[in-house]
Write an enzyme that holds these catalytic residues in place. Sequence first.
Site, short mmCIF file in Angstrom:
data_model
loop_
_atom_site.label_atom_id
_atom_site.label_comp_id
_atom_site.label_asym_id
_atom_site.label_seq_id
_atom_site.Cartn_x
_atom_site.Cartn_y
_atom_site.Cartn_z
N SER A 101 68.14 0.87 5.63
CA SER A 101 68.11 2.25 6.11
C SER A 101 69.23 2.49 7.12
CB SER A 101 66.72 2.55 6.68
OG SER A 101 66.52 3.92 6.86
N ASP A 138 62.20 8.03 -2.44
CA ASP A 138 62.83 7.91 -1.12
C ASP A 138 63.77 9.09 -0.93
OD1 ASP A 138 64.14 7.19 1.21
OD2 ASP A 138 64.75 5.21 0.51
N HIS A 192 60.70 4.19 0.31
CA HIS A 192 61.55 3.69 1.38
C HIS A 192 60.88 2.51 2.09
CE1 HIS A 192 64.81 4.23 4.30
NE2 HIS A 192 63.92 3.98 5.25
#
Length: 307
Positions: free
Chosen positions: A154, A249, A279
């Site tokens: 991320s 996501d 995610h």
Amino acid sequence: MPLVPEYQAMLEALAAEPGPPIPEMTPEEARALYRMMRPLNEDLAVGEVIERGVPGPAGEVPLRIYRPQASGPHPVVVYFHGGGWVIGDLDTADAACRDLCETAGCVVASVDYRLAPEHRFPAAVDDCYAALEWVATNGGELGGNGRLAVAGESAGGNLAAVLSLKARDEAGPEIDFQLLLYPVVDHDLSRPSYVDNGTGYILETPTMRWFWDHYCPDPASRSHPYASPLKATDHSGLPPALVMTAEFDPLRDEGNLYAETLAAAGTQVEAICYDGLVHDFFATAQQFKASRAPFETACAALRKALR
């Protein structure tokens, strides 16, 4: 395809839990929640764990270094935790780093970079680059074999991509591979995956807006390639990459587009979008079968690239 059953059950359990969403929390409250979501798991054995600081632009940058149980030397992976540049730390990344160390057969150097809003862009970039330079210079001390990768989830994937650009631009450390796990690569929150997956799937659009507002509140600065690497004008000459994204996501489309952009610039890249996943799927690689397969694919890619 629909959500895999493991994640469907997890999301239903989370929905049943009372509590404010992250954008209604203070950074300190959100950090405490994230530590609960990604606890330490010291039962995941590695050969050795070393805590140390390395010189950074604003003082020492803490590293947590994991060495495999097998005899070395080994490739070295510099790892950047996720959490939107606002939450996350060495402990929230600990289980993934332990698992990565043993499964990929790598020394892992996890970086505890400064967080926003106390330290805004480019503080995290500067800390991570200082750590990368130190690791590249002192790899032998860590048990390294001269092969070096960057990796992150991320916001950590953002930092891994940014450091690959910065190292190229500044003739810095030679990076052999970049592992970008559902990376943030652009500040644009309007792509279809944000519309389709913006609520109900772990990471939500308001949360990403909250992260960006804390990390890089100046809208003009968000287009800097070291904040949004997709905005770079040149993506050639970068390390080979594996970009992993998830169907459910908000970051899916920008990650997939980044892989396409790298490929169009002549950079060797493999892109995998996992159907049915959300995610942060690396966080459940020790619990969910659906997450384990992508985790082991990432480790196999590291072994192949760094052999």
